[in-house]
Design a protein around this motif. Structure first.
Motif, PDB file in Angstrom:
ATOM      1  N   ILE A  30      50.657  -7.849  -0.377  1.00  0.00           N
ATOM      2  CA  ILE A  30      49.481  -8.368  -1.087  1.00  0.00           C
ATOM      3  C   ILE A  30      48.242  -8.474  -0.211  1.00  0.00           C
ATOM      4  O   ILE A  30      47.143  -8.686  -0.727  1.00  0.00           O
ATOM      5  CB  ILE A  30      49.769  -9.722  -1.763  1.00  0.00           C
ATOM      6  N   PRO A  32      46.174  -6.383   1.472  1.00  0.00           N
ATOM      7  CA  PRO A  32      44.962  -5.593   1.201  1.00  0.00           C
ATOM      8  C   PRO A  32      44.203  -6.061  -0.050  1.00  0.00           C
ATOM      9  O   PRO A  32      42.974  -6.172  -0.023  1.00  0.00           O
ATOM     10  CB  PRO A  32      45.493  -4.164   1.021  1.00  0.00           C
ATOM     11  N   ALA A  33      44.921  -6.359  -1.117  1.00  0.00           N
ATOM     12  CA  ALA A  33      44.254  -6.795  -2.350  1.00  0.00           C
ATOM     13  C   ALA A  33      43.613  -8.164  -2.174  1.00  0.00           C
ATOM     14  O   ALA A  33      42.491  -8.400  -2.646  1.00  0.00           O
ATOM     15  CB  ALA A  33      45.257  -6.826  -3.507  1.00  0.00           C
ATOM     16  N   VAL A  34      44.306  -9.074  -1.492  1.00  0.00           N
ATOM     17  CA  VAL A  34      43.743 -10.415  -1.304  1.00  0.00           C
ATOM     18  C   VAL A  34      42.472 -10.348  -0.471  1.00  0.00           C
ATOM     19  O   VAL A  34      41.489 -11.037  -0.758  1.00  0.00           O
ATOM     20  CB  VAL A  34      44.779 -11.364  -0.673  1.00  0.00           C
ATOM     21  N   ARG A  35      42.473  -9.515   0.542  1.00  0.00           N
ATOM     22  CA  ARG A  35      41.281  -9.410   1.389  1.00  0.00           C
ATOM     23  C   ARG A  35      40.069  -8.887   0.630  1.00  0.00           C
ATOM     24  O   ARG A  35      38.937  -9.073   1.077  1.00  0.00           O
ATOM     25  CB  ARG A  35      41.578  -8.526   2.601  1.00  0.00           C
ATOM     26  N   GLU A  36      40.289  -8.265  -0.519  1.00  0.00           N
ATOM     27  CA  GLU A  36      39.197  -7.780  -1.361  1.00  0.00           C
ATOM     28  C   GLU A  36      38.741  -8.814  -2.383  1.00  0.00           C
ATOM     29  O   GLU A  36      37.737  -8.609  -3.066  1.00  0.00           O
ATOM     30  CB  GLU A  36      39.619  -6.498  -2.089  1.00  0.00           C
ATOM     31  N   GLU A  37      39.457  -9.925  -2.507  1.00  0.00           N
ATOM     32  CA  GLU A  37      39.090 -10.948  -3.477  1.00  0.00           C
ATOM     33  C   GLU A  37      37.752 -11.592  -3.108  1.00  0.00           C
ATOM     34  O   GLU A  37      37.436 -11.750  -1.926  1.00  0.00           O
ATOM     35  CB  GLU A  37      40.177 -12.027  -3.554  1.00  0.00           C
ATOM     36  N   CYS A  40      37.016 -14.260  -0.023  1.00  0.00           N
ATOM     37  CA  CYS A  40      38.002 -14.223   1.057  1.00  0.00           C
ATOM     38  C   CYS A  40      37.300 -13.895   2.372  1.00  0.00           C
ATOM     39  O   CYS A  40      36.688 -12.842   2.512  1.00  0.00           O
ATOM     40  CB  CYS A  40      39.096 -13.199   0.786  1.00  0.00           C
ATOM     41  N   TYR A  43      42.408 -13.612   5.759  1.00  0.00           N
ATOM     42  CA  TYR A  43      43.742 -13.734   5.174  1.00  0.00           C
ATOM     43  C   TYR A  43      44.674 -13.046   6.146  1.00  0.00           C
ATOM     44  O   TYR A  43      44.848 -11.833   6.108  1.00  0.00           O
ATOM     45  CB  TYR A  43      43.769 -13.082   3.785  1.00  0.00           C
ATOM     46  N   HIS A  70      41.959 -17.340  -6.035  1.00  0.00           N
ATOM     47  CA  HIS A  70      43.052 -16.671  -5.326  1.00  0.00           C
ATOM     48  C   HIS A  70      44.405 -17.213  -5.789  1.00  0.00           C
ATOM     49  O   HIS A  70      45.325 -16.452  -6.086  1.00  0.00           O
ATOM     50  CB  HIS A  70      42.897 -16.871  -3.816  1.00  0.00           C
ATOM     51  N   GLY A  73      45.213 -15.839  -9.054  1.00  0.00           N
ATOM     52  CA  GLY A  73      45.109 -14.388  -9.157  1.00  0.00           C
ATOM     53  C   GLY A  73      46.450 -13.669  -9.165  1.00  0.00           C
ATOM     54  O   GLY A  73      47.494 -14.229  -8.811  1.00  0.00           O
ATOM     55  N   SER A  75      47.730 -11.250  -7.291  1.00  0.00           N
ATOM     56  CA  SER A  75      48.448 -11.016  -6.034  1.00  0.00           C
ATOM     57  C   SER A  75      49.260 -12.234  -5.616  1.00  0.00           C
ATOM     58  O   SER A  75      50.462 -12.136  -5.342  1.00  0.00           O
ATOM     59  CB  SER A  75      47.467 -10.644  -4.921  1.00  0.00           C
TER      60      SER A  75
END
Length: 100
Positions: A30, A32-37, A40, A43, A70, A73, A75
């Motif tokens: 998760i 890569p997707a969280v870092r795009e939230e 953020c 992470y 987050h 979300g 992820s």
């Protein structure tokens, strides 16, 4: 001067016996997707050298709204849905106020 709206936290995920790699894989999946939230700032998953089987997340969020988004979300909720399978104890989160 620090931004007083920012939320910093450390989260501890303690893997069940024989589930350490599955936990690591689930967390890494998760990232890569969280870092795009939105909101953020950081992470960063770590593996504890002092407590085997423990993944330590170091996070920074723009504000409480970003952290709340987050937590709700896709992820994080997908990861949280596996906590009963993967974790030996409940997720522990320590929120921090940055001093400098």
């Amino acid at each position: 001067m620090t931004d007083t709206n920012q939320i910093h936290l450390v989260a501890y995920l303690v893997a069940k016996t024989a589930k350490e790699q599955a936990l690591i894989d689930a967390v890494l999946a998760i990232v890569p997707a969280v870092r795009e939230e939105r909101g953020c700032i950081a992470y960063e998953p770590h593996l504890s050298l002092e407590h085997p089987g423990t993944v330590v997340m170091v996070e920074a969020w723009q504000d409480q709204a970003a952290l709340d988004a987050h937590a709700a979300g896709a992820s994080f909720t997908a990861l949280a849905a596996r906590f009963d399978e993967l974790l030996a104890e409940p997720l522990r989160v320590e929120t921090l106020r940055r001093l400098a």
